[in-house]
Write an enzyme that holds these catalytic residues in place. Structure first.
Site, PDB file in Angstrom:
ATOM      1  N   LYS A  66      15.126   5.105  -2.264  1.00  0.00           N
ATOM      2  CA  LYS A  66      14.164   4.277  -3.111  1.00  0.00           C
ATOM      3  C   LYS A  66      14.467   4.910  -4.358  1.00  0.00           C
ATOM      4  O   LYS A  66      14.305   3.909  -5.573  1.00  0.00           O
ATOM      5  CB  LYS A  66      12.846   4.667  -2.865  1.00  0.00           C
ATOM      6  CG  LYS A  66      12.228   3.673  -1.503  1.00  0.00           C
ATOM      7  CD  LYS A  66      10.730   4.057  -1.255  1.00  0.00           C
ATOM      8  CE  LYS A  66      10.158   3.400  -0.211  1.00  0.00           C
ATOM      9  NZ  LYS A  66       8.834   3.633   0.306  1.00  0.00           N
ATOM     10  N   ARG A  93      17.568   6.204  12.175  1.00  0.00           N
ATOM     11  CA  ARG A  93      17.236   5.376  11.022  1.00  0.00           C
ATOM     12  C   ARG A  93      18.425   4.386  10.875  1.00  0.00           C
ATOM     13  O   ARG A  93      19.366   4.701  11.265  1.00  0.00           O
ATOM     14  CB  ARG A  93      17.052   5.963   9.586  1.00  0.00           C
ATOM     15  CG  ARG A  93      18.175   7.088   9.291  1.00  0.00           C
ATOM     16  CD  ARG A  93      17.960   7.712   7.725  1.00  0.00           C
ATOM     17  NE  ARG A  93      17.522   6.464   6.684  1.00  0.00           N
ATOM     18  CZ  ARG A  93      17.288   6.934   5.612  1.00  0.00           C
ATOM     19  NH1 ARG A  93      17.160   8.054   5.147  1.00  0.00           N
ATOM     20  NH2 ARG A  93      17.012   5.926   4.567  1.00  0.00           N
ATOM     21  N   GLU A 124       4.693   4.246   2.381  1.00  0.00           N
ATOM     22  CA  GLU A 124       4.205   5.036   1.152  1.00  0.00           C
ATOM     23  C   GLU A 124       4.479   3.677   0.138  1.00  0.00           C
ATOM     24  O   GLU A 124       5.537   3.392  -0.211  1.00  0.00           O
ATOM     25  CB  GLU A 124       4.886   6.062   0.640  1.00  0.00           C
ATOM     26  CG  GLU A 124       4.337   6.985  -0.421  1.00  0.00           C
ATOM     27  CD  GLU A 124       4.900   7.941  -0.861  1.00  0.00           C
ATOM     28  OE1 GLU A 124       4.186   8.704  -1.599  1.00  0.00           O
ATOM     29  OE2 GLU A 124       5.668   8.331  -0.247  1.00  0.00           O
TER      30      GLU A 124
END
Length: 602
Positions: A306, A296, A61
């Protein structure tokens, strides 16, 4: 039997490779067709057989800069496609218009290219945007409504949350769930046409409000959001939810193996439900993509949120997204990491289905292993203390050397790389005044100390042997100069120089030709190994010593160092010439990439 020298060693196996190899062996996707660009079933049915054996995708994204976790995903998706004769698509999941920006789009493309990967394959650019598929997504949503598989819900957000239930209690049907297909279709079109206010309604899939998987309790698939989109402008005032858009994007792009992190495991049933329904309606090609999850990256002393990385930037805790302490790809790049070292790191940590913490030293180790065989060496003094050789002029004069500008200087040299003679040699001067590390002198040496102290001899690397005779101190008692005498006939590389034995060897630079430099000694950004995992504010876990700036002296070979050029400062570790090519206050700037060995917490 050994493999041919030009053949790459086999890649370590993991569960994803096993899945792909099984699918290739069984021909799971062998009958697929590809009409050159993403499209629905009718579009691809007109095309030739797909030239790609598999298709993966990297779908960030564009709402921030990529970090080391994304780098692992890039290496994984592009690497698997490369290794199995496939194609990896570069796709922007830009379904959230309020958080996305072209700055992030450009930075993401640059990061993927820098890491050594391309979305060009078979003469085609496979760069796509989720927003390119908004028309199809809307069409698919209308199909779901017409098939009785979706409805418009006009409950308040609070009521919707309450009626969803929890892990111990089933959900409650919405009072709008029993609307007719025609009524739902009209209300959905009213949403599209801007006749309803933001937040007044959502489109939900009709699945099972009693499902033990809460994600299957009639998830929202469209919401009203009046916001200008960076790609589609103001065309839409409704936008698809990520969990709805993502499987559709995969299907239109003929993705075979949709690889994501473990937090999406609970979403896989909806992923399959949606694509099964759209395939039954003939909207997408079969067999449709399958989702596979891996753990992850959790890297010690690093956070990858983020939002929190942005807070560090916005609040001035770091100098920007490319601050060398940041785990962003641009930060790692400026720190001195190379694409090869990050790829090596990703390969070493492998792919698993269980969460674990990877020690930061693994990342640094990959960097050292990648840099050590090829980067030039140089000497540097980071905490300078002057060394004066009191008998230097006398010794040089007696040996018949001529003075230049009143100084006697001797030429010394060293290999640019000790194991690559073809890289040549570097040259520097030796004179009466030199710079040494302050830690290389002790008035009262501790046990086992073999460097300079009164009466001890050391070899100045690539130079001569000296014997320490004392110091000069200022009025406060601080040492300003270390005094020593030259031991004759001990210059490195000359006959008989090795007859004088010493236990200590130290690095140095001559005052006559040393280059003044600013050296930024970067360390871990956080002082705890697993930051942001407890009840403490993550800002309180910042390492106050993550950056120390010193004025150093480096050998003259570094005067022409170009931005991003990397070196091993002998004894100190690996450094990179910063992008500030012309220096700060007239001084060259070097960033510490990593020490010679991991010493964190030791």
């Amino acid at each position: 039997m050994t493999a041919p020298a030009d053949k790459e060693p086999p890649k370590p196996s993991n569960f994803l490779r096993q899945v792909i190899e099984r699918d290739l062996e069984q021909g799971t996707y062998a009958q697929r067709r590809w009409d050159g660009q993403p499209g629905d079933a009718a579009h691809h049915d007109q095309g030739p057989p797909d030239p790609a054996k598999i298709r993966t995708r990297f779908p960030p994204e564009p709402n921030g800069y990529l970090h080391v976790g994304h780098a692992k995903s890039i290496c994984l998706n592009f690497g698997l496609a490369r290794d199995y004769g496939g194609v990896c698509h570069m796709r922007f999941d830009d379904t959230n218009p309020e958080k996305e920006d072209k700055e992030y789009v450009d930075s993401i493309l640059d990061a993927v290219r820098w890491l050594g990967f391309s979305w060009e394959a078979n003469g085609t650019s496979h760069l796509y945007h989720a927003s390119d598929y908004f028309d199809f997504m809307y069409r698919a949503a209308e199909y779901l409504v017409e098939a009785g598989l979706a409805y418009v819900d006009e409950q308040s957000a609070e009521d919707m949350r309450h009626n969803r239930g929890d892990f111990g209690n089933p959900g409650t049907d919405s009072p709008f769930r029993s609307r007719s297909i025609d009524e739902n279709l009209q209300r959905f079109r009213d949403m599209r046409d801007g006749k309803l206010e933001d937040g007044a309604a959502v489109l939900r899939a009709r699945i099972d409000m009693a499902s033990p998987n809460i994600n299957m309790r009639d998830p929202a698939i469209y919401r009203i959001r009046r916001a200008t989109h960076h790609n589609t402008g103001d065309k839409w005032c409704i936008y698809p939810m990520y969990t709805y858009a993502h499987p559709i994007e995969d299907a239109l792009e003929n993705i075979t193996h949709s690889i994501c992190t473990l937090e999406f495991e609970d979403q896989r049933p909806f992923y399959d439900w949606l694509l099964d329904k759209l395939a039954e309606g003939g909207l997408i090609s079969q067999p449709h993509p399958r989702q596979y999850e891996f753990a992850r990256l959790n890297l010690t002393y690093v956070i990858t949120s983020k939002r929190k990385l942005k807070q560090l930037v916005d609040d001035g805790y770091v100098s920007g997204w490319d601050d060398p302490r940041m785990p962003t790809v641009v930060g790692l790049r400026r720190r001195g990491y190379t694409p090869e070292s990050i790829q090596l790191f990703a390969e070493r940590i492998g792919v698993t289905k269980s969460d674990s913490w990877i020690d930061y030293s693994t990342l640094e180790g990959a960097l050292r292993d990648e840099l050590d065989p090829k980067v030039p060496r140089a000497m540097a003094v980071l905490d300078p203390l002057k060394l004066v050789i009191t008998n230097w002029d006398e010794m040089m004069e007696n040996a018949g050397h001529a003075a230049y500008d009143g100084r006697y200087l001797d030429d010394c040299s060293a290999p640019v790389h000790p194991h690559i003679p073809e890289m040549g040699r570097r040259s520097f001067k030796f004179g009466r005044e030199l710079w040494i590390e302050r830690s290389d002198y002790e008035e009262v040496p501790p046990k086992g100390y073999n460097r300079l102290y009164p009466g001890n001899r050391v070899r100045l690397k690539y130079g001569h042997v000296i014997e320490c005779t004392g110091t000069i101190q200022d009025e406060t008692g601080a040492i300003t100069d270390v005094l020593a005498e030259l031991v004759p006939d001990t210059k490195s590389g000359t006959p008989g120089s090795d007859k004088v034995k010493t236990k200590g060897v130290i690095t140095w630079v001559a005052a006559a030709d040393a280059v003044k430099a600013q050296v930024r000694l970067y360390d871990r950004l956080f002082s705890v190994s697993q930051p942001d995992t407890g009840d403490v504010d993550f800002l309180e876990e910042l390492n106050p010593n993550s950056l120390r700036i010193v004025t150093a002296y480096v050998e003259p070979s570094l005067a022409g160092a170009k931005a991003d050029e990397k070196f091993q400062f002998e004894r100190h570790g690996y450094f990179v010439a910063d992008r500030v090519e012309h220096g700060v206050d007239g001084k060259r700037v070097f960033n510490r990439v990593a020490g010679m060995k991991d010493s964190w917490g030791k």
